[in-house]
Write an enzyme that holds these catalytic residues in place. Structure first.
Site, mmCIF file in Angstrom:
data_model
loop_
_atom_site.group_PDB
_atom_site.id
_atom_site.type_symbol
_atom_site.label_atom_id
_atom_site.label_comp_id
_atom_site.label_asym_id
_atom_site.label_seq_id
_atom_site.Cartn_x
_atom_site.Cartn_y
_atom_site.Cartn_z
ATOM 1 N N HIS A 199 -9.553 0.152 -11.116
ATOM 2 C CA HIS A 199 -9.289 1.545 -9.845
ATOM 3 C C HIS A 199 -8.260 1.840 -10.244
ATOM 4 O O HIS A 199 -7.522 2.736 -10.236
ATOM 5 C CB HIS A 199 -9.743 0.661 -8.537
ATOM 6 C CG HIS A 199 -8.771 1.469 -7.662
ATOM 7 N ND1 HIS A 199 -9.478 2.759 -7.201
ATOM 8 C CD2 HIS A 199 -7.561 1.334 -6.546
ATOM 9 C CE1 HIS A 199 -8.653 3.547 -6.358
ATOM 10 N NE2 HIS A 199 -7.717 2.160 -6.222
ATOM 11 N N PHE A 200 -6.711 0.648 -10.655
ATOM 12 C CA PHE A 200 -5.447 0.851 -10.247
ATOM 13 C C PHE A 200 -5.101 1.818 -11.530
ATOM 14 O O PHE A 200 -3.902 2.468 -11.772
ATOM 15 C CB PHE A 200 -4.804 -0.143 -9.971
ATOM 16 C CG PHE A 200 -4.596 -0.823 -10.480
ATOM 17 C CD1 PHE A 200 -4.191 -1.344 -11.929
ATOM 18 C CD2 PHE A 200 -4.931 -2.504 -9.751
ATOM 19 C CE1 PHE A 200 -3.273 -2.372 -11.793
ATOM 20 C CE2 PHE A 200 -4.657 -4.134 -10.626
ATOM 21 C CZ PHE A 200 -4.109 -3.609 -12.005
ATOM 22 N N HIS A 201 -6.106 1.485 -12.900
ATOM 23 C CA HIS A 201 -5.516 1.632 -13.700
ATOM 24 C C HIS A 201 -6.057 3.687 -14.199
ATOM 25 O O HIS A 201 -5.558 4.309 -14.415
ATOM 26 C CB HIS A 201 -5.859 1.356 -15.042
ATOM 27 C CG HIS A 201 -5.237 -0.057 -15.642
ATOM 28 N ND1 HIS A 201 -5.694 -0.911 -15.014
ATOM 29 C CD2 HIS A 201 -4.209 -0.210 -16.201
ATOM 30 C CE1 HIS A 201 -4.716 -1.962 -15.549
ATOM 31 N NE2 HIS A 201 -3.836 -0.985 -16.313
ATOM 32 N N HIS B 9 0.919 -1.291 0.280
ATOM 33 C CA HIS B 9 0.276 0.210 0.095
ATOM 34 C C HIS B 9 0.839 1.552 0.495
ATOM 35 O O HIS B 9 0.264 2.299 -0.720
ATOM 36 C CB HIS B 9 -1.139 -0.170 1.068
ATOM 37 C CG HIS B 9 -2.248 0.777 0.784
ATOM 38 N ND1 HIS B 9 -3.193 0.863 -0.050
ATOM 39 C CD2 HIS B 9 -2.248 2.244 1.383
ATOM 40 C CE1 HIS B 9 -3.222 2.223 0.054
ATOM 41 N NE2 HIS B 9 -3.068 3.281 -0.232
ATOM 42 N N TYR C 101 1.969 5.552 -2.539
ATOM 43 C CA TYR C 101 2.636 6.560 -2.806
ATOM 44 C C TYR C 101 3.492 7.118 -2.433
ATOM 45 O O TYR C 101 4.441 8.042 -2.537
ATOM 46 C CB TYR C 101 2.320 7.316 -0.630
ATOM 47 C CG TYR C 101 0.860 7.182 -0.329
ATOM 48 C CD1 TYR C 101 -0.544 7.414 -0.762
ATOM 49 C CD2 TYR C 101 -0.074 5.989 0.412
ATOM 50 C CE1 TYR C 101 -1.953 7.415 -0.322
ATOM 51 C CE2 TYR C 101 -1.238 5.454 0.705
ATOM 52 C CZ TYR C 101 -2.322 6.113 0.188
ATOM 53 O OH TYR C 101 -3.023 6.282 0.735
ATOM 54 N N ARG D 188 -11.345 -10.729 -11.678
ATOM 55 C CA ARG D 188 -9.671 -10.329 -11.891
ATOM 56 C C ARG D 188 -9.079 -10.995 -12.530
ATOM 57 O O ARG D 188 -9.202 -12.952 -12.101
ATOM 58 C CB ARG D 188 -9.133 -9.331 -11.073
ATOM 59 C CG ARG D 188 -7.863 -9.894 -9.983
ATOM 60 C CD ARG D 188 -7.305 -9.078 -9.003
ATOM 61 N NE ARG D 188 -6.229 -7.902 -9.701
ATOM 62 C CZ ARG D 188 -5.718 -7.755 -8.769
ATOM 63 N NH1 ARG D 188 -5.934 -7.849 -7.195
ATOM 64 N NH2 ARG D 188 -4.504 -6.431 -8.920
ATOM 65 N N ARG D 189 -7.876 -10.214 -13.574
ATOM 66 C CA ARG D 189 -6.962 -11.808 -14.152
ATOM 67 C C ARG D 189 -7.052 -12.840 -14.823
ATOM 68 O O ARG D 189 -6.320 -13.991 -14.605
ATOM 69 C CB ARG D 189 -5.281 -11.702 -13.212
ATOM 70 C CG ARG D 189 -5.277 -10.159 -12.491
ATOM 71 C CD ARG D 189 -4.785 -10.956 -10.996
ATOM 72 N NE ARG D 189 -3.674 -10.052 -10.926
ATOM 73 C CZ ARG D 189 -2.648 -10.295 -9.783
ATOM 74 N NH1 ARG D 189 -2.693 -10.879 -8.617
ATOM 75 N NH2 ARG D 189 -1.754 -9.247 -9.543
#
Lengths: 536, 157
Positions: free
Chosen positions: A365-367, A214, A218, A428-429
């Protein structure tokens, strides 16, 4: 590249190369999930490309860009990079490590995805290569901190330039995060992959992975924020609204980035609900500095728009330089974060997480977040850095200005579709969304729209790579534009937010509070290790 | 630290918003018992064939009338398949893996949990009547996408 930006330029060059290779793999995956056939499409190619795309984008492209940006900012803001020999040594080491890991992946020997959860086992060269990259990044952090200390001796009592303050926060987060990764990879995975120990505890390894995983987010985001706070208001033609809140924001990330990892493990066994709830609370706290950033940056842009003659409630928005490649990239990256941030709040919600955990929603989300907020900021950053480092004007400016808009269009198609498919339950995946024929029709339209989005993204990626390479090799030579940073409305003052040692200690205490008991409790159980598996 | 008036308002509003979100989450967790799995129970993944419970996966009714489903996840199948459970009644799943990590996701419901070798994942949920696809949502090998199962929730007669 020669001269003072050789280090920075070499790192950014590697990051662009990794990005180019990884972009093609992204499209392969989106086509495959949508069941659109293409030559050589098969299961093992798919999972190899998921692994390579993840490692090259999330670890290689980002880490190299951040290291390069750091060196450039140190040269410009501090007037020095102390320890250049060590920095070059680290560059060679990280390159050797990245190539080692990449070869292992492309040979199909380490198809463990970029999360590499045991007991899936990769070849030792995968883990060792990744370790070399991380150890090299530690040396980078050391060189950056040494440069700051050397500058500090000559400038007592002066607050660090905000860009350097942000990079120091990034480095502190990276050290705290990679401590967890080192325990997992050096302490567990490497001895196990070399056969020195027979078994591994998958849950303990996974917990240390998310200790790292996580705050990694950042580590990506803060260098983007550095560009937003220190360069964007200048390019927009205005001033930074608040320097002191910027300093506070970076330190809050140092404190709150790491003790939140259980929100990736909500549906795991072995970690009690109470501790999961505790990490939920801390995760919501880490939203706060981003909300403050939203105000400060938008207010800075309003200052810029009004200085450019914009009037009325929204008239200043039109006056902003939307035709500047750097400005457009960053502004669109920020708009994407409005959506990505709220998606993140849903992921971190203790009860709602069960609806979207490990579904296509997560890819969506992470894209938006790392793939657009961070990725587009780094692409914009490249457009800003290259002419200043090389003294060459951007080539194919029309491509450079189209590129961020294409990216946001492609991502809107891609990411929105996967968010919806994820809520409807698409795991996913997966090589094919048909799930062995069980669910053929339900997600087909959405995955096809996502595939169209992925093609648009590839076109945008190629525009970026073309502009970067063409500028580097054939941009018109002239006087390099100056590196200019935004002044703040009030001059910066020294404050408690500059006390890096103190805040690091507070951050370590928070990590020990959040992780100490659950990990010790786990380690004290009668546990049974897992032998390795290589089903790929 | 000098903070402008409007920014102060925004910072308090942001604090209030996050407190509101957290309040809903905590109240929800405390009152309507919406909990992710939280139990710590270990099991030897190499000896599941001799294990009294996981050597015989299946749907069981306990003496107190509660329904327990023991599920074994292995590359690339869930056992039992199909899983037949009564609808509209709390069903407790006990889940583990004999090899790598798997996900256990009943498509279209909130049943979503990790199967981790060496550990038992326990969670309780109820289903509306119907037939559901179970998908593995954690990459587990080259045929990961074909690891599917079926869950049938039947109304009591």
């Amino acid at each position: 590249m020669k001269g003072r930006f050789a280090l920075a330029g070499s790192h950014i060059g590697v990051s662009i190369a990794a990005f180019a290779v990884a972009s093609f793999m992204g499209v392969l995956q989106a086509l495959s999930i949508a069941d659109i056939s293409f030559p050589r499409r098969d299961e093992s190619l798919f999972y190899v490309s998921v692994t390579a795309h993840g490692v090259l984008m999330a670890l290689v492209f980002t880490t190299y860009f951040i290291m390069g940006l750091g060196y450039a900012l140190a040269e410009v803001n501090l007037g020095r990079v102390v320890g250049k020999a060590a920095a070059w040594f680290a560059f060679v080491m990280s390159l050797a490590g990245s190539v080692m890991a990449a070869v292992s992946i492309l040979r199909g020997e380490s198809t463990v995805l970029y999360t590499f959860y045991p007991p899936l086992q990769a070849k030792p060269s995968f883990y060792i290569g990744a370790t070399l990259l991380v150890v090299a990044s530690w040396i980078w952090g050391g060189v950056m901190l040494a440069s700051y200390r050397s500058w500090r001796k000559e400038n007592p009592g002066v607050p660090a330039p905000l860009a350097i303050h942000g990079m120091i926060a990034t480095i502190l987060i990276w050290y705290l995060a990679t401590a967890g990764l080192a325990v997992e990879v050096v302490g567990m995975l490497i001895p196990w992959s070399l056969g020195w120990v027979a078994t591994i505890d998958p849950l303990v390894a996974r917990t240390f992975f998310w200790w790292f995983g996580h705050p990694l987010v950042y580590f990506w985001l803060l260098p983007a924020y550095v560009l937003w706070y220190t360069v964007l208001p200048k390019v927009a033609g205005g001033k930074l609204f608040s320097d002191s809140l910027g300093r506070m924001v970076f330190i809050l990330f140092v404190l709150l980035s790491t003790p939140v990892g259980f929100h990736h493990q909500f549906v795991d066994p072995g970690i009690s609900s109470g501790w999961k709830l505790a990490h939920t609370v801390l995760t919501y706290a880490v939203i706060y500095p981003s909300l403050v950033t939203a105000f400060t940056i938008v207010a800075s842009l309003e200052v810029a728009g009004r200085m450019r003659g914009g009037t009325g409630l929204f008239g200043w928005i039109r006056k902003l330089p939307w035709g500047d490649p750097f400005f457009a990239s960053i502004a669109l990256a920020m708009i994407a974060f409005v959506f990505g941030g709220w998606g993140g709040a849903i992921n971190a919600a203790y009860a709602m997480n069960g609806m979207i955990h490990n579904t296509a929603w997560i890819q969506g989300h992470f894209h938006v977040t790392v793939g657009t907020t961070v990725g587009l900021s780094f692409m914009g950053g490249t457009y800003w850095l290259l002419p200043r480092m090389t003294g060459r004007a951007l080539r194919f400016r029309a491509l450079a200005i189209t590129q961020p808009y294409l990216w946001i269009l492609g991502m809107a198609l891609f990411s929105t579709s996967y968010h919806i498919a994820g809520i409807r339950g698409l795991p996913r995946r997966v090589y094919s969304a048909s799930l062995n024929g069980e669910q053929g029709a339900q997600w087909h339209t959405l995955t096809v729209i996502a595939a169209v989005g992925a093609v648009v993204l590839l076109v945008s990626a190629l525009c970026y790579v073309t502009v970067a390479v063409a500028t580097w090799l054939g941009g018109k030579k002239g006087e390099a534009p100056a590196f200019e940073f935004a002044a703040s409305l009030r001059p910066p003052v020294a404050s408690m937010w500059d006390r890096y040692g103190l805040w690091t200690v507070v951050a370590i205490v928070l990590i020990l509070l959040a992780y100490g008991y659950p990990i010790v409790h786990l380690l004290m159980q009668a546990r049974y290790g897992s032998p390795p598996f290589r089903p790929f | 630290m000098n903070v402008e008036f409007y920014e102060k308002i925004w910072m308090w509003a942001a604090t209030g918003l996050l407190a509101l979100f957290l309040g809903t989450i905590v109240i929800g967790a405390a009152s309507s018992a919406v909990h992710p799995p939280g139990k710590l129970e270990t099991v030897d993944p190499t000896k599941l064939l001799e294990h009294p419970e996981f050597s015989q996966p299946g749907v069981k009714e306990r003496a107190d009338g509660s329904v327990v489903v023991v599920v074994l996840a292995e590359t690339y199948a869930f056992t039992p398949d199909p899983i037949e459970v009564p609808a509209n009644r709390p069903v407790t799943f006990r889940l583990t893996s004999s090899d790598v990590m798997h996900g256990f996701q009943v498509v279209g419901t909130n049943a979503n949990a990790m199967a981790i070798p060496g550990y038992v994942t326990e969670f309780t949920i109820s289903f509306k009547p119907g037939e559901y696809t179970i998908g593995c949502n954690e990459y587990c090998g080259v045929m990961h996408h074909n690891m599917v199962g079926k869950l049938i929730a039947k109304e009591a007669k």
